[in-house]
Design a protein around this motif. Structure first.
Motif, PDB file in Angstrom:
ATOM      1  N   ILE A  38       5.042  -0.108  10.694  1.00 21.81           N
ATOM      2  CA  ILE A  38       4.526   1.185  10.212  1.00 21.81           C
ATOM      3  C   ILE A  38       3.153   1.452  10.816  1.00 21.81           C
ATOM      4  CG2 ILE A  38       3.703   2.443   8.174  1.00 21.81           C
ATOM      5  CD1 ILE A  38       5.870   0.940   6.568  1.00 21.81           C
ATOM      6  N   VAL A  39       2.271   0.462  10.750  1.00 21.13           N
ATOM      7  CA  VAL A  39       0.903   0.633  11.255  1.00 21.13           C
ATOM      8  C   VAL A  39       0.900   0.899  12.758  1.00 21.13           C
ATOM      9  CG1 VAL A  39      -1.311  -0.531  11.598  1.00 21.13           C
ATOM     10  CG2 VAL A  39      -0.146  -0.712   9.415  1.00 21.13           C
ATOM     11  N   TYR A  40       1.721   0.166  13.495  1.00 20.13           N
ATOM     12  CA  TYR A  40       1.771   0.367  14.947  1.00 20.13           C
ATOM     13  C   TYR A  40       2.270   1.757  15.303  1.00 20.13           C
ATOM     14  CZ  TYR A  40       0.491  -4.232  16.684  1.00 20.13           C
ATOM     15  OH  TYR A  40      -0.217  -5.353  17.019  1.00 20.13           O
ATOM     16  N   MET A  98     -15.396   9.359  33.134  1.00 21.32           N
ATOM     17  CA  MET A  98     -14.804   9.258  31.803  1.00 21.32           C
ATOM     18  C   MET A  98     -13.429   9.922  31.780  1.00 21.32           C
ATOM     19  SD  MET A  98     -15.306   7.863  29.029  1.00 21.32           S
ATOM     20  CE  MET A  98     -15.167   7.880  27.290  1.00 21.32           C
ATOM     21  N   SER A  99     -13.294  11.015  32.496  1.00 31.19           N
ATOM     22  CA  SER A  99     -12.016  11.705  32.562  1.00 31.19           C
ATOM     23  C   SER A  99     -10.953  10.820  33.193  1.00 31.19           C
ATOM     24  CB  SER A  99     -12.171  12.997  33.359  1.00 31.19           C
ATOM     25  OG  SER A  99     -10.930  13.605  33.524  1.00 31.19           O
ATOM     26  N   VAL A 100     -11.299  10.162  34.292  1.00 28.35           N
ATOM     27  CA  VAL A 100     -10.357   9.263  34.960  1.00 28.35           C
ATOM     28  C   VAL A 100      -9.992   8.111  34.032  1.00 28.35           C
ATOM     29  CG1 VAL A 100     -10.103   7.630  36.871  1.00 28.35           C
ATOM     30  CG2 VAL A 100     -11.101   9.876  37.280  1.00 28.35           C
ATOM     31  N   PHE A 101     -11.006   7.559  33.330  1.00 28.18           N
ATOM     32  CA  PHE A 101     -10.748   6.470  32.381  1.00 28.18           C
ATOM     33  C   PHE A 101      -9.772   6.918  31.293  1.00 28.18           C
ATOM     34  CE2 PHE A 101     -11.828   4.703  28.202  1.00 28.18           C
ATOM     35  CZ  PHE A 101     -11.467   3.381  28.423  1.00 28.18           C
ATOM     36  N   LEU A 102     -10.029   8.085  30.682  1.00 29.64           N
ATOM     37  CA  LEU A 102      -9.160   8.567  29.612  1.00 29.64           C
ATOM     38  C   LEU A 102      -7.757   8.857  30.122  1.00 29.64           C
ATOM     39  CD1 LEU A 102     -11.410  10.870  27.417  1.00 29.64           C
ATOM     40  CD2 LEU A 102     -10.150   8.868  26.683  1.00 29.64           C
ATOM     41  N   GLN A 103      -7.649   9.422  31.322  1.00 30.98           N
ATOM     42  CA  GLN A 103      -6.316   9.703  31.851  1.00 30.98           C
ATOM     43  C   GLN A 103      -5.540   8.415  32.084  1.00 30.98           C
ATOM     44  OE1 GLN A 103      -6.693  12.269  35.253  1.00 30.98           O
ATOM     45  NE2 GLN A 103      -6.438  14.087  33.981  1.00 30.98           N
ATOM     46  N   ARG A 104      -6.186   7.411  32.637  1.00 29.59           N
ATOM     47  CA  ARG A 104      -5.501   6.125  32.845  1.00 29.59           C
ATOM     48  C   ARG A 104      -5.154   5.469  31.513  1.00 29.59           C
ATOM     49  NH1 ARG A 104      -8.465   3.319  37.986  1.00 29.59           N
ATOM     50  NH2 ARG A 104      -7.608   4.756  39.501  1.00 29.59           N
ATOM     51  N   PHE A 105      -6.086   5.587  30.558  1.00 23.60           N
ATOM     52  CA  PHE A 105      -5.851   5.003  29.232  1.00 23.60           C
ATOM     53  C   PHE A 105      -4.634   5.646  28.587  1.00 23.60           C
ATOM     54  CE2 PHE A 105      -6.762   4.405  24.689  1.00 23.60           C
ATOM     55  CZ  PHE A 105      -7.007   3.033  24.677  1.00 23.60           C
ATOM     56  N   ILE A 106      -4.533   6.965  28.697  1.00 25.86           N
ATOM     57  CA  ILE A 106      -3.410   7.689  28.091  1.00 25.86           C
ATOM     58  C   ILE A 106      -2.110   7.379  28.827  1.00 25.86           C
ATOM     59  CG2 ILE A 106      -2.457  10.005  27.749  1.00 25.86           C
ATOM     60  CD1 ILE A 106      -5.330  10.923  27.129  1.00 25.86           C
ATOM     61  N   GLN A 107      -2.166   7.310  30.160  1.00 22.17           N
ATOM     62  CA  GLN A 107      -0.943   7.069  30.937  1.00 22.17           C
ATOM     63  C   GLN A 107      -0.430   5.637  30.772  1.00 22.17           C
ATOM     64  OE1 GLN A 107      -2.094   8.221  34.865  1.00 22.17           O
ATOM     65  NE2 GLN A 107      -1.960  10.408  34.411  1.00 22.17           N
ATOM     66  N   ASP A 108      -1.326   4.669  30.715  1.00 24.15           N
ATOM     67  CA  ASP A 108      -0.907   3.281  30.568  1.00 24.15           C
ATOM     68  C   ASP A 108      -0.986   2.906  29.087  1.00 24.15           C
ATOM     69  OD1 ASP A 108      -0.045   0.793  31.129  1.00 24.15           O
ATOM     70  OD2 ASP A 108      -1.770   0.187  32.325  1.00 24.15           O
ATOM     71  N   LYS A 109       0.094   3.150  28.392  1.00 21.84           N
ATOM     72  CA  LYS A 109       0.101   3.076  26.933  1.00 21.84           C
ATOM     73  C   LYS A 109      -0.029   1.655  26.379  1.00 21.84           C
ATOM     74  CE  LYS A 109       2.661   7.363  26.642  1.00 21.84           C
ATOM     75  NZ  LYS A 109       2.802   7.675  28.032  1.00 21.84           N
ATOM     76  N   LYS A 110       0.072   0.642  27.228  1.00 21.27           N
ATOM     77  CA  LYS A 110      -0.083  -0.723  26.722  1.00 21.27           C
ATOM     78  C   LYS A 110      -1.497  -0.962  26.204  1.00 21.27           C
ATOM     79  CE  LYS A 110      -1.359  -2.982  31.036  1.00 21.27           C
ATOM     80  NZ  LYS A 110      -0.994  -3.896  32.072  1.00 21.27           N
ATOM     81  N   TYR A 111      -2.473  -0.182  26.704  1.00 21.91           N
ATOM     82  CA  TYR A 111      -3.843  -0.322  26.212  1.00 21.91           C
ATOM     83  C   TYR A 111      -3.947   0.031  24.739  1.00 21.91           C
ATOM     84  CZ  TYR A 111      -5.195  -0.806  31.089  1.00 21.91           C
ATOM     85  OH  TYR A 111      -5.313  -1.240  32.375  1.00 21.91           O
ATOM     86  N   PHE A 112      -3.156   1.010  24.299  1.00 19.95           N
ATOM     87  CA  PHE A 112      -3.139   1.349  22.876  1.00 19.95           C
ATOM     88  C   PHE A 112      -2.680   0.145  22.052  1.00 19.95           C
ATOM     89  CE2 PHE A 112      -2.455   5.766  24.550  1.00 19.95           C
ATOM     90  CZ  PHE A 112      -3.661   6.275  24.120  1.00 19.95           C
ATOM     91  N   LEU A 113      -1.620  -0.514  22.516  1.00 16.32           N
ATOM     92  CA  LEU A 113      -1.097  -1.676  21.794  1.00 16.32           C
ATOM     93  C   LEU A 113      -2.108  -2.814  21.762  1.00 16.32           C
ATOM     94  CD1 LEU A 113       2.575  -1.703  23.128  1.00 16.32           C
ATOM     95  CD2 LEU A 113       1.738  -0.825  20.945  1.00 16.32           C
ATOM     96  N   ILE A 114      -2.822  -3.016  22.875  1.00 16.84           N
ATOM     97  CA  ILE A 114      -3.840  -4.073  22.933  1.00 16.84           C
ATOM     98  C   ILE A 114      -4.959  -3.788  21.945  1.00 16.84           C
ATOM     99  CG2 ILE A 114      -5.616  -5.115  24.399  1.00 16.84           C
ATOM    100  CD1 ILE A 114      -3.624  -4.739  26.756  1.00 16.84           C
ATOM    101  N   VAL A 115      -5.426  -2.538  21.913  1.00 16.14           N
ATOM    102  CA  VAL A 115      -6.521  -2.162  21.007  1.00 16.14           C
ATOM    103  C   VAL A 115      -6.085  -2.288  19.549  1.00 16.14           C
ATOM    104  CG1 VAL A 115      -7.939  -0.205  20.255  1.00 16.14           C
ATOM    105  CG2 VAL A 115      -7.692  -0.683  22.679  1.00 16.14           C
ATOM    106  N   ILE A 116      -4.886  -1.816  19.233  1.00 15.30           N
ATOM    107  CA  ILE A 116      -4.383  -1.895  17.856  1.00 15.30           C
ATOM    108  C   ILE A 116      -4.242  -3.352  17.423  1.00 15.30           C
ATOM    109  CG2 ILE A 116      -2.382  -1.434  16.382  1.00 15.30           C
ATOM    110  CD1 ILE A 116      -1.939   1.113  18.114  1.00 15.30           C
TER     111      ILE A 116
END
Length: 196
Positions: free
Chosen positions: A136-138, A8-26
Motif C-alpha cells: 500500500i505504502v509503495y 535541475m531540469s535535466v536532473f528532474l527529467q532523468r529522475f522522473i524517467q528512471d522510476k527505480k530512483y523513486f523505489l530507492i528513495v521510498i
C-alpha cells in the motif's frame, strides 16, 4: 527547451524517467523510520506509543487490537498522499509519511514482542500484514512522488502545459490500486487472521 535551471531540469527529467530512483528513495526512507523506531521507542511518551501500536492484528486474548484506529490511519494516509501529490513540495510530505510508516512498523513489532508469546504462526501473520501494508505504502508514495515531481518540473523548469488527462489517469490508478490493496489488507485481518 529549457529556460531556467537547466541542470535541475535535466536532473528532474532523468529522475522522473528512471522510476527505480523513486523505489530507492521510498525504501531508504522506510528503513530509516524503521531503525529510528527501535531507537526511539523507549524514549517516547506512552500516548504516542499507543497511537503507533495499531498496526498488527491478532486473534489472541491478551493482545489488544485497534482495528478502527488502523482503518482511520489508513484512510487519512490515503487522503494526505492524494493531496500531497498535487504539490511541488509534496515530495517531502510523502517521504515523511514513509518514514512514519517505518516507525509504526517498528513500534508495533516491539509492542508485539513485549505482549505476545512469539511463535512461527505469529511471525508468519506479521510478515503477511507487513507485506500488504508495504505494498500500500509503495503504491501510494510511488505514484504520488511521480506526480509531484512532474508538477515541480512543469511549474519551475520547462515551459510546458500539464497533461491533465494523464495526471487524472495516474490519480485514478493510484486511488483504485490503493483501495484494492487496503481492502485486501482489511480482509486478511478480518477473515484470515481469526482462523489461526
Amino acid at each position: 527547451m529549457f529556460y531556467r535551471g537547466d541542470n535541475m531540469s535535466v536532473f528532474l527529467q532523468r529522475f522522473i524517467q528512471d522510476k527505480k530512483y523513486f523505489l530507492i528513495v521510498i525504501t531508504t526512507t522506510i528503513i530509516m523510520g524503521f531503525l529510528f523506531g527501535f531507537y526511539q521507542y523507549k524514549h517516547t511518551q506512552p500516548m504516542i506509543q499507543q497511537f503507533f501500536h495499531s498496526f498488527f492484528y491478532f486473534n489472541i486474548e491478551n493482545y489488544q487490537n485497534h482495528y478502527q484506529l488502523y482503518l482511520i490511519q489508513s484512510g487519512i494516509m490515503i487522503l494526505m498522499c492524494t493531496y500531497l501529490s498535487t504539490s511541488y513540495i509534496g515530495q517531502i510530505g510523502l517521504l515523511f509519511i514513509c518514514f512514519l510508516k517505518g516507525l509504526q512498523i517498528s513500534f508495533s513489532m516491539q509492542y508485539v514482542v513485549m505482549n505476545v508469546q512469539i511463535q512461527f504462526m505469529i511471525v508468519l501473520l506479521m510478515l503477511c500484514e507487513m507485506i500488504l501494508e508495504l505494498m500500500i505504502v509503495y503504491v501510494i508514495t510511488y505514484i504520488g512522488l511521480y506526480i509531484s515531481s512532474y508538477v515541480t518540473l512543469v511549474n519551475f523548469y520547462i515551459e510546458q502545459n500539464f497533461h491533465i488527462q494523464s495526471i487524472l489517469n495516474y490519480r485514478l490508478n493510484f486511488i483504485i490500486a490503493t483501495l484494492i490493496l487496503l481492502t485486501l489488507s482489511l480482509a486478511f485481518r478480518l477473515y484470515v487472521v481469526p482462523l489461526f
